[in-house]
Design an enzyme around this catalytic site. Structure first.
Site, PDB file in Angstrom:
ATOM      1  N   THR A 170      -9.914 105.540   2.963  1.00 15.20           N
ATOM      2  CA  THR A 170     -10.021 104.152   2.240  1.00 15.20           C
ATOM      3  C   THR A 170     -11.435 104.101   1.487  1.00 15.20           C
ATOM      4  O   THR A 170     -12.506 104.604   1.964  1.00 15.20           O
ATOM      5  CB  THR A 170      -9.663 103.046   2.917  1.00 15.20           C
ATOM      6  OG1 THR A 170     -10.644 102.792   3.920  1.00 15.20           O
ATOM      7  CG2 THR A 170      -8.207 103.117   3.538  1.00 15.20           C
ATOM      8  N   ASP A 171     -11.270 103.458   0.354  1.00 18.44           N
ATOM      9  CA  ASP A 171     -12.567 102.883  -0.105  1.00 18.44           C
ATOM     10  C   ASP A 171     -12.681 101.708   0.999  1.00 18.44           C
ATOM     11  O   ASP A 171     -11.921 101.443   1.732  1.00 18.44           O
ATOM     12  CB  ASP A 171     -12.366 102.227  -1.319  1.00 18.44           C
ATOM     13  CG  ASP A 171     -13.752 102.023  -2.161  1.00 18.44           C
ATOM     14  OD1 ASP A 171     -14.648 101.807  -1.378  1.00 18.44           O
ATOM     15  OD2 ASP A 171     -13.837 101.750  -3.373  1.00 18.44           O
ATOM     16  N   TRP A 172     -14.115 101.123   1.237  1.00 21.58           N
ATOM     17  CA  TRP A 172     -14.363 100.322   2.270  1.00 21.58           C
ATOM     18  C   TRP A 172     -13.561  98.960   2.245  1.00 21.58           C
ATOM     19  O   TRP A 172     -13.825  98.167   1.243  1.00 21.58           O
ATOM     20  CB  TRP A 172     -15.791 100.025   2.226  1.00 21.58           C
ATOM     21  CG  TRP A 172     -16.684 101.391   3.078  1.00 21.58           C
ATOM     22  CD1 TRP A 172     -17.521 100.765   4.055  1.00 21.58           C
ATOM     23  CD2 TRP A 172     -16.476 102.499   3.099  1.00 21.58           C
ATOM     24  NE1 TRP A 172     -18.164 101.861   4.747  1.00 21.58           N
ATOM     25  CE2 TRP A 172     -17.390 103.105   4.340  1.00 21.58           C
ATOM     26  CE3 TRP A 172     -15.710 103.277   2.666  1.00 21.58           C
ATOM     27  CZ2 TRP A 172     -17.467 104.122   4.557  1.00 21.58           C
ATOM     28  CZ3 TRP A 172     -16.005 104.960   2.971  1.00 21.58           C
ATOM     29  CH2 TRP A 172     -16.823 105.270   3.946  1.00 21.58           C
TER      30      TRP A 172
ATOM     31  N   ALA B 181     -10.013  98.883   1.723  1.00 20.13           N
ATOM     32  CA  ALA B 181      -9.386  98.964   0.893  1.00 20.13           C
ATOM     33  C   ALA B 181      -7.859  99.456   1.700  1.00 20.13           C
ATOM     34  O   ALA B 181      -7.108 100.633   1.422  1.00 20.13           O
ATOM     35  CB  ALA B 181      -9.212 100.172  -0.142  1.00 20.13           C
TER      36      ALA B 181
END
Length: 771
Positions: free
Chosen positions: A228-230, A232
């Protein structure tokens, strides 16, 4: 080291397997020490290493690293080798700092110039963006460090990025927004992919099976893992099912427990978790095996690379009367606070601590033999027109041979986390430029910005150099270009519009509170401006040089080809000026006719060549099926339609003096089955059904011509002829159901269904319905 990953997985407890699917802290993965599974370190990128001293603390100080030009600048070099060299340097710095995976490159498409993160992204064109991303990945991973291609997918705005639903039709999604990810993932084999915060067509990217499984894992055969993006993440178990392996950063023990509970309750098959763990372990062990303990990189060499890269990226937008390059004997006024305090990188997660920082004022002062007069001209703290500061700038400008104004966008105008609302520079800077230009006819503007800006002052200055966000050596690189030690060779990787209202997504950006509709479809960037015959401020691919180039000849090695073949186009380019320089040769493909709506032309090849004065060279481009194809939503794949195409070549999208034509014949079927609505033109393009389509159209036209004559009564012979000609053309695009009914050839529905069955059998499309 050889390890049997499957044996390791068999020895792991359910809790241990689940634990690998989330981080240890902000920047590390978890270890399972009893089985020899180590923790690895991830860190931000993509144009410099943003490693924080304490991996558990996102607010801790970052270690010094080389700040290279941001993505917007690097793409303007159009230089694959240069991008790869920068990637290699990033990989070396990761090795020196014990980093296993750097988060980047960022290859999202520049849908609107207002996107606050555009400074990180390469281009509005998916082919150029894909090529830049591919060589970035090759450079980094060639040093034994992993990349994470981001942000997958359709992350084209910062407004409501955590919750916005990007509504994109299938063709646009594949042709524009997914295409930019293909090269880095398929060709460069990026070890990891980072999913975006937003939703795409109703599903969060972190739990979108179409993106993470159907596209990434099945169509593109990605063998690494998805993170994930941080932050997300939406639903952890749903994400795992969809193809998400790693959640970052650590968000508490309950995340891992959700996976354990789902398996024990039967909601989730343990095999799904095992597949995820296998992907994670393969990458983790690969990074460990490629670790170079005690590695030290050459800081000075990396700074020089940053300087060379910045010089290659700068785009000369205007140079009236050949004001540039400057002579070191000229007296110079350097104006603008950016000259002394450079704006060299964007804000947000890519903001790093440089190893050093070159200011343009210092670099120019070292070259100007008669010294430099300096005035800041504006404040960096607030956008207020300060009459005293402008008066000081006017005074020193009027007394020198040349005035160089450093201007652009302050940090507050563009950053991760927020989108711009306009294209304007600060009013204080615009006023400064106009006032100085009024007293000094030889005025040069050097820009520092991450995305396009409006230039109401453009006609009042003699020269404009677009420096983008050029990294830590941007000041010395600007001096190199201004004084001709480097001949500018960058070209715009995005269109500069004349106004915000002119932009393709103007009516649909940034959308409402819940969703954003990609209403412009495939017409992004230059595709839109050309289709609308809109003249932008500066077109895609545009950039000047201190020399001139002539495009002399084009040759293609065949005049017709099947879509299974390739064609080679050879172009001759000559440096017709008096100094050495580099030219970016751009090749576009234009479909002469198509059954679907297509852009006028699309970039399908480019090459950067270096030529001495008077020297000529030949550049070869190899084109294949994808060079002529569009994404066909009937077969959910790329399809090169039978027809004529024009191959055009030149120095920009707006200037393509060379052209050659080729006929492409498709060997594929553009539909999954023949139905009543299959078009005549589709059957005409398939050798096995061509004769049937010709005969059927001929029969069908008889009653249509009679009806046309009735409709055209009173139009005269010429009107009737024109109408019948149009009807004959339209007939190609009718479904074969038109063989029945009032305007049909007398065929019954039963007969048509029998023919449809025969056609499907002929084409090998068995068991296909007639509906």
């Amino acid at each position: 080291m050889n390890r049997n990953v499957h044996d390791i997985i068999k020895q792991m407890t359910l809790e241990e397997k689940a634990s690998l699917c989330s981080g240890l802290n902000m920047w590390q993965t978890k270890a399972v020490e009893r089985l020899g599974i180590p923790s690895i370190v991830l860190t931000d990128g993509p144009h410099g290493l943003r490693k924080q001293a304490d991996p558990a603390d996102m607010s801790s100080k970052t270690v010094p690293s080389t700040c290279f030009p941001s993505g917007a600048g690097l793409a303007s070099s159009w230089d694959r080798q240069l991008i790869e060299e920068v990637g290699q340097a990033l990989g070396e710095e990761c090795q020196a700092e014990g980093v296993h995976i750097i988060l980047g490159p960022a290859v999202n498409i520049k849908r609107s110039p207002l996107c606050g993160r555009n400074f990180e992204y390469f281009s509005e064109d998916p082919y150029l963006s894909s090529e830049m991303g591919t060589h970035h990945v090759l450079g980094v991973q060639g040093q034994g460090v992993g990349t994470s291609v981001k942000h997958f997918a359709a992350n084209n705005q910062e407004t409501l990025r955590n919750s916005i639903n990007a509504v994109v039709d299938e063709r646009t999604l594949n042709e524009i927004y997914l295409r930019s990810f293909e090269g880095p993932i398929i060709d460069a084999k990026a070890w990891t992919v980072m999913c975006a915060y937003n939703l795409v067509n109703g599903d969060f990217c972190s739990e979108n099976p179409y993106l993470l499984t159907e596209i990434l894992k099945e169509r593109w055969n990605h063998e690494g893992f998805v993170m994930t993006d941080w932050g997300a993440i939406n639903e952890r178990v749903k994400g795992l099912k969809a193809g998400l392996e790693l959640e970052m950063p650590y968000a508490g023990p309950e995340r891992d427990q959700m996976i354990v509970d789902a398996i024990r309750s039967g909601e989730l098959e343990e095999s799904v978790l095992d597949d995820a763990v296998e992907r994670l372990l393969k990458v983790i062990f690969h990074t460990i095996d490629n670790r170079k303990e005690g590695f030290i990189y050459d800081k000075e060499a990396h700074h020089e690379l940053a300087r060379r890269a910045a010089g290659e990226c700068m785009v000369l937008l205007k140079n009236d009367n050949a004001l540039l390059p400057l002579n070191t004997k000229q007296s110079v006024a350097v104006i603008g606070a950016f000259a002394a305090t450079p704006r060299y990188q964007g804000g947000g997660s890519s903001h790093i601590t440089p190893t050093r920082l070159d200011a343009a004022l210092d670099a120019i002062s070292a070259l100007a033999e008669r010294g430099v007069a300096y005035a800041p001209g504006y404040s960096l703290m607030e956008d207020v027109i300060d009459e005293a500061m402008i008066a000081e700038a006017e005074s020193i400008a009027a007394q020198q041979d040349v005035a160089i104004i450093f201007a652009g966008l302050p940090d507050a105008f563009e950053s991760e986390g927020l989108d711009r609302t306009h294209l304007n520079m600060p009013a204080s800077q615009c006023a400064l430029i106009e006032r100085v230009a009024a007293v000094q006819p030889n005025t040069v503007v050097v820009l520092s910005n991450g995305s396009p800006i409006a230039m109401p002052w453009l006609n009042k200055v003699k020269a404009v150099l677009e420096g983008y966000l050029g990294g830590q050596a941007t000041g010395s690189a600007a001096a190199d270009v201004l004084y001709g030690f480097v001949n500018p060779s960058g070209k715009l990787a995005e269109t500069f519009p004349s106004s915000l209202e002119q932009t393709p997504s103007y009516l649909n950006f940034p959308g409402g509170k819940n969703e954003v509709f990609y209403g412009e479809g495939i017409f992004v960037g230059y595709r839109y401006y050309e289709a609308k015959k809109e003249k932008p401020l500066f077109p895609f691919g545009y950039g000047l040089s201190y020399t001139t180039f002539a495009y002399e000849r084009i040759h293609i090695d065949k005049q017709s080809m099947k879509d299974t073949d390739t064609v080679t186009a050879t172009v001759t380019v000559r440096n017709t000026g008096s100094r050495a320089g580099k030219e970016i040769v751009q090749l576009y493909v234009k479909p002469s006719d198509s059954s679907v709506v297509r852009p006028i032309k699309e970039l399908k090849g480019f090459a950067k060549v270096s030529l001495e004065a008077g020297e000529a060279t030949t550049v070869s481009f190899t084109l294949n099926k994808r060079s002529f194809a569009y994404f066909n939503t009937d077969i959910h794949d790329w399809f090169a339609e039978t027809g004529d195409y024009e191959i055009v070549v030149g120095p920009s999208s707006a200037d393509t003096p060379l052209s050659a034509s080729i006929h492409v014949r498709s060997t594929e079927i553009p539909f999954s089955k023949v139905t009543r609505n299959t078009k005549f033109h589709e059957l005409l393009a398939i050798p096995a059904t061509t004769q049937f389509a010709k005969d059927a159209m001929k029969e069908s036209m008889a009653s249509l011509e009679h009806m046309g004559a009735v409709f055209a009564e009173g139009m005269g012979d010429e009107g009737i002829a024109q109408l019948l000609k149009a009807m004959k053309e339209w007939k190609k695009y009718d479904g074969i159901r038109s063989l029945t009914g009032m305007l049909g050839s007398g065929m019954t529905d039963a007969q048509l269904n029998q023919i449809i069955g025969q056609l499907n059998e002929t084409l090998g499309l068995k068991n296909a319905s007639t509906k």
